[in-house]
Design a protein around this motif. Structure first.
Motif, PDB file in Angstrom:
ATOM      1  N   TYR A  66     -38.433  63.749  32.956  1.00  0.00           N
ATOM      2  CA  TYR A  66     -39.595  64.327  33.653  1.00  0.00           C
ATOM      3  C   TYR A  66     -40.451  65.094  32.644  1.00  0.00           C
ATOM      4  N   PRO A  67     -41.112  64.400  31.749  1.00  0.00           N
ATOM      5  CA  PRO A  67     -41.859  65.092  30.680  1.00  0.00           C
ATOM      6  C   PRO A  67     -43.020  65.925  31.198  1.00  0.00           C
ATOM      7  N   ASP A  68     -43.598  65.557  32.333  1.00  0.00           N
ATOM      8  CA  ASP A  68     -44.734  66.330  32.851  1.00  0.00           C
ATOM      9  C   ASP A  68     -44.304  67.672  33.420  1.00  0.00           C
ATOM     10  N   ALA A  69     -43.022  67.820  33.744  1.00  0.00           N
ATOM     11  CA  ALA A  69     -42.531  69.082  34.315  1.00  0.00           C
ATOM     12  C   ALA A  69     -42.083  70.062  33.238  1.00  0.00           C
ATOM     13  N   ARG A  70     -42.360  69.774  32.001  1.00  0.00           N
ATOM     14  CA  ARG A  70     -41.946  70.660  30.914  1.00  0.00           C
ATOM     15  C   ARG A  70     -42.719  71.968  30.981  1.00  0.00           C
ATOM     16  N   HIS A  71     -42.004  73.088  30.814  1.00  0.00           N
ATOM     17  CA  HIS A  71     -42.673  74.389  30.799  1.00  0.00           C
ATOM     18  C   HIS A  71     -41.872  75.361  29.938  1.00  0.00           C
ATOM     19  N   PHE A  72     -42.565  76.399  29.499  1.00  0.00           N
ATOM     20  CA  PHE A  72     -41.983  77.406  28.606  1.00  0.00           C
ATOM     21  C   PHE A  72     -41.087  78.332  29.408  1.00  0.00           C
ATOM     22  N   THR A  73     -39.859  78.545  28.936  1.00  0.00           N
ATOM     23  CA  THR A  73     -38.907  79.354  29.689  1.00  0.00           C
ATOM     24  C   THR A  73     -38.291  80.480  28.879  1.00  0.00           C
ATOM     25  N   TRP A  74     -38.791  80.726  27.664  1.00  0.00           N
ATOM     26  CA  TRP A  74     -38.260  81.756  26.785  1.00  0.00           C
ATOM     27  C   TRP A  74     -36.774  81.521  26.524  1.00  0.00           C
ATOM     28  N   PHE A  75     -35.913  82.480  26.897  1.00  0.00           N
ATOM     29  CA  PHE A  75     -34.489  82.385  26.590  1.00  0.00           C
ATOM     30  C   PHE A  75     -33.665  81.978  27.797  1.00  0.00           C
ATOM     31  N   GLY A  76     -34.310  81.286  28.741  1.00  0.00           N
ATOM     32  CA  GLY A  76     -33.590  80.838  29.927  1.00  0.00           C
ATOM     33  C   GLY A  76     -32.492  79.838  29.612  1.00  0.00           C
ATOM     34  N   ASN A  77     -32.748  78.952  28.657  1.00  0.00           N
ATOM     35  CA  ASN A  77     -31.727  77.970  28.287  1.00  0.00           C
ATOM     36  C   ASN A  77     -30.506  78.641  27.669  1.00  0.00           C
ATOM     37  N   TYR A  78     -30.739  79.676  26.863  1.00  0.00           N
ATOM     38  CA  TYR A  78     -29.608  80.388  26.261  1.00  0.00           C
ATOM     39  C   TYR A  78     -28.790  81.098  27.327  1.00  0.00           C
TER      40      TYR A  78
END
Length: 315
Positions: A66-78
């Motif tokens: 889903y490349p169009d749903a990409r958004h900046f999340t800061w350190f959410g992945n960590y």
């Protein structure tokens, strides 16, 4: 009234020119470093730029499906990496796998190093044969253990058990983590042996002979002289082994495909990236693996530096 004559501009230029010229020392320094610049540029392009890109991607919630749903999340992945139950389990598996392989390899390597430190006929051939497992390609070593040793139908281990009337277990299904650990121990014991053998051969023979003349037995010599002398070499072997085994992927992928509770952190990163297509989450996990490896590598470099200083002081 007298005035002090001022130097012409040309004179000033001549007096200032030597200060701006590079000294012979600087020229020699640049001549020494210049051949290393291409290697430095290559290393930056190959290693540092991809790491910076990985670091940037880790700050995005990015699924490749889903490349169009990409958004900046800061350190959410960590935060997700550190709180997700599966990822925490993979971290625990990585710690258990690394600690077991390093400790057993060190003990086995120490025993083999003590054996090879003695003079006996055929020592060179034995040393070559013992080093051979470390020279095998990791994937080939894992395949060797999977098909030649662990196979329940025609594997060597079950063949030996059948010869003595023992059971015929499925090693990978019954003891999956132990199966991975044994293949890595077989491969990394020669590495530990080489490091510890170098430490044994750097001992002072005069000190050992003096201790024996004073009545010290083999165990006392080993406990009070050999083991303290090998402390730095044991630390170096443990740190270097930890750096590589923390990042091990080949054995887990080849033997168990990450199943049966054997998925370590590198394999979890592979699953997140290539199977779940979670680019941001996989990048965050990869960055954490790199940070952990750098921390271990820092201690390893300190141990290496202390070893060099000790050798220089002896010389």
């Amino acid at each position: 009234m007298t005035t002090t004559p001022t130097a012409p501009p040309a004179t000033l230029a001549r007096t200032r020119a030597p200060a701006s010229r590079p000294t012979p020392h600087r020229l020699r320094a640049w001549a020494t470093r210049a051949p290393l610049l291409p290697a430095l540029v290559f290393m930056i392009v190959v290693t540092q730029l991809p790491f910076v890109a990985t670091l940037v991607i880790s700050l995005f919630d990015w699924n490749a499906l889903y490349p169009d749903a990409r958004h900046f999340t800061w350190f959410g992945n960590y935060a997700e990496v550190l709180t997700d139950a599966d990822l925490r389990k993979s971290v625990l598996t990585t710690i258990v796998l690394t600690a077991t392989v390093v400790l057993v390899s060190l003990v086995a390597g120490l025993g083999l190093a003590l054996l090879l430190d003695r003079k006996f006929k055929g020592r060179g051939l034995v040393r070559t044969l013992l080093i051979a497992p470390f020279l095998v390609v990791p994937v080939a070593a894992a395949l060797l253990w999977k098909h030649v040793l662990y196979n329940p139908e025609y594997g060597l281990l079950n063949g030996l058990l059948h010869y003595v009337g023992g059971p015929q277990p499925d090693w990978i299904s019954n003891t999956p983590l132990l199966a991975v650990e044994m293949s890595l121990i077989w491969q990394w014991t020669p590495f530990m042996m080489l490091i510890l053998l170098a430490g044994l051969q750097s001992r002072s023979p005069e000190l050992i002979e003096a201790a024996r003349m004073d009545g010290a037995g083999p165990w006392q010599v080993f406990r009070h002289l050999t083991l303290p002398h090998l402390r730095r070499y044991l630390e170096l072997g443990a740190l270097l082994g930890s750096i590589y085994i923390v990042q091990n992927f080949d054995a887990v992928f080849t033997l168990t495909s990450g199943g049966l509770g054997t998925a370590n952190l590198p394999y979890t990163v592979y699953q997140s990236f290539y199977q779940a297509h979670e680019n941001g989450l996989a990048s965050a996990a990869g960055v954490l693996v790199v940070i952990g490896s750098l921390i271990i590598a820092t201690f390893a470099l300190r141990v290496v530096s202390s070893l060099f200083r000790e050798e220089v002081s002896r010389g």
